[in-house]
Design a protein around this motif. Structure first.
Motif, PDB file in Angstrom:
ATOM      1  N   ARG A  66       0.853  -1.198   0.000  1.00 31.31           N
ATOM      2  CA  ARG A  66       0.000   0.000   0.000  1.00 31.31           C
ATOM      3  C   ARG A  66       0.886   1.244   0.000  1.00 31.31           C
ATOM      4  N   SER A  67       1.846   1.261  -0.918  1.00 31.93           N
ATOM      5  CA  SER A  67       2.884   2.299  -0.905  1.00 31.93           C
ATOM      6  C   SER A  67       2.304   3.703  -1.018  1.00 31.93           C
ATOM      7  N   GLN A  68       1.382   3.903  -1.945  1.00 33.04           N
ATOM      8  CA  GLN A  68       0.840   5.245  -2.155  1.00 33.04           C
ATOM      9  C   GLN A  68       0.071   5.722  -0.940  1.00 33.04           C
ATOM     10  N   LYS A  69      -0.732   4.859  -0.344  1.00 30.96           N
ATOM     11  CA  LYS A  69      -1.483   5.262   0.849  1.00 30.96           C
ATOM     12  C   LYS A  69      -0.542   5.601   1.998  1.00 30.96           C
ATOM     13  N   ARG A  70       0.475   4.784   2.203  1.00 30.31           N
ATOM     14  CA  ARG A  70       1.414   5.068   3.290  1.00 30.31           C
ATOM     15  C   ARG A  70       2.127   6.394   3.041  1.00 30.31           C
ATOM     16  N   TYR A  71       2.525   6.639   1.796  1.00 30.83           N
ATOM     17  CA  TYR A  71       3.179   7.906   1.462  1.00 30.83           C
ATOM     18  C   TYR A  71       2.227   9.071   1.744  1.00 30.83           C
ATOM     19  N   ARG A  97      -2.802  10.276  16.033  1.00 38.00           N
ATOM     20  CA  ARG A  97      -2.810   9.225  15.015  1.00 38.00           C
ATOM     21  C   ARG A  97      -1.415   8.623  14.857  1.00 38.00           C
ATOM     22  N   VAL A  98      -0.394   9.479  14.791  1.00 42.10           N
ATOM     23  CA  VAL A  98       0.982   8.991  14.659  1.00 42.10           C
ATOM     24  C   VAL A  98       1.347   8.121  15.863  1.00 42.10           C
ATOM     25  N   ASN A  99       1.008   8.573  17.062  1.00 43.84           N
ATOM     26  CA  ASN A  99       1.363   7.819  18.260  1.00 43.84           C
ATOM     27  C   ASN A  99       0.636   6.487  18.337  1.00 43.84           C
ATOM     28  N   ARG A 100      -0.627   6.474  17.987  1.00 42.58           N
ATOM     29  CA  ARG A 100      -1.370   5.216  18.051  1.00 42.58           C
ATOM     30  C   ARG A 100      -0.837   4.203  17.046  1.00 42.58           C
ATOM     31  N   MET A 101      -0.414   4.662  15.883  1.00 42.06           N
ATOM     32  CA  MET A 101       0.171   3.740  14.910  1.00 42.06           C
ATOM     33  C   MET A 101       1.481   3.164  15.436  1.00 42.06           C
ATOM     34  N   HIS A 102       2.334   4.015  15.980  1.00 38.12           N
ATOM     35  CA  HIS A 102       3.627   3.539  16.459  1.00 38.12           C
ATOM     36  C   HIS A 102       3.479   2.591  17.639  1.00 38.12           C
ATOM     37  N   GLY A 278      -3.869   6.998   8.083  1.00 40.93           N
ATOM     38  CA  GLY A 278      -2.970   6.026   8.669  1.00 40.93           C
ATOM     39  C   GLY A 278      -3.616   4.676   8.900  1.00 40.93           C
ATOM     40  N   THR A 279      -2.933   3.860   9.705  1.00 39.85           N
ATOM     41  CA  THR A 279      -3.392   2.508  10.006  1.00 39.85           C
ATOM     42  C   THR A 279      -3.936   2.453  11.424  1.00 39.85           C
TER      43      THR A 279
END
Length: 301
Positions: A66-71, A97-102, A278-279
């Motif tokens: 999912r390269s484009q979505k991640r970018y 969002r960044v913290n929850r993904m990590h 994000g994821t």
């Protein structure tokens, strides 16, 4: 009529410790929007050469399938903080969002700190080589303060304090940790393919060759790429320096250009909500380690 260096004069009137967000915003959205985009792409790309990072990214498949979505999601989340600030509703949502993904993965503090260092050091080095002017000392202090603040909101410990600290941390970490990993190479290949996909198909091999020509020897060794020929390097780097000379002659920008406006962002033609970027690897509460009071949802873009 405004002249090419008027905005730098404006930046130098600001305090880099107090006004770091305003300085960073002026620098990246008015002075160097294209260059900083390229530099941050390269910054993230460098991290794949650390086996613990490249291996994890390959395992999640976010950058290979999912390269484009991640970018898109990475650029948009970081851009939200630049545009709206750390204390805004949108900025707080982006950081959550960044913290929850990590937090869905076992990532060491050292790796997190290294990634943060790439965001400070790589733009400076890119602009030294390919910018229409280098960053001023004032801007470097503001960049360090901006990413210290971002790192604090991400819960990263033992943060570098000055630009020189960021640079020393990056160089020592790369010297100790850069190395071969099959997952890192897989993520690297997927990223180069993504960049080629932004252009007409016949140009994809040219984009890949030009991208490899910009890599330093430590990256080429880590990914086990054949070194580009001297002509490829000369042409690629010469073209970027020629562009810099042309940009220096242009009038200054009169409106900011944010990453969300970049043509490389492909996945949200109808707009997006920051809270949905994000994821979502785990259902935990997560959040920003810095307290802000009541959380709130992100506005639609």
């Amino acid at each position: 009529m405004a002249t090419r260096y008027d905005r730098l004069k404006e930046i130098r009137r600001l305090d880099p410790e107090r006004d770091f967000l305003e300085i960073y915003r002026l620098t990246v959205t008015y002075e160097f929007p294209w260059d900083v985009t390229r530099a941050l792409e390269l910054a993230l790309y460098r991290t794949y050469a650390v086996p613990s990072i490249g291996r994890l990214l390959a395992r999640t498949a976010e950058l290979t399938e999912r390269s484009q979505k991640r970018y898109d999601d990475t650029a948009l989340l970081l851009d939200t903080v630049v545009e709206h600030g750390f204390d805004s509703e949108a900025g707080r949502t982006a950081i959550r969002r960044v913290n929850r993904m990590h937090r869905g993965y076992d990532i060491s503090n050292d790796d997190m700190r290294y990634v943060l260092c790439t965001f400070v050091v790589t733009p400076k080095r890119w602009l030294d080589n390919y910018g229409w002017r280098p960053l001023s000392g004032h801007e470097l202090r503001a960049f360090a303060a901006y990413y210290r603040t971002l790192g604090s909101h991400m819960g990263i410990k033992d943060l570098p304090q000055t630009y020189e600290d960021f640079e020393r941390t990056l160089d020592s970490y790369e010297a100790e940790h850069f190395g071969w990993d099959a997952g890192g190479r897989e993520v690297s290949d997927a990223t180069l393919a993504l960049m080629g996909s932004w252009y007409p198909a016949p140009l994809a091999p040219v984009v890949r060759a030009a991208s490899l020509a910009l890599l330093d020897d430590s990256l080429l060794r880590a990914f086990r790429y054949d070194p580009p020929g001297p002509l490829a390097r000369k042409l690629t780097r010469g073209a970027l320096r020629l562009r810099a000379r042309a940009v220096r002659l242009l009038p200054p920008r009169t409106t900011p250009h944010y990453a969300r406006q970049n043509r490389e962002i492909k996945g949200y033609p109808q707009g997006y909500e920051v809270a949905r970027l994000g994821t979502f690897p785990t259902p935990g509460t997560g959040g920003c380690p810095v307290p802000h009071g009541r959380p709130s949802a992100a506005p639609a873009e």
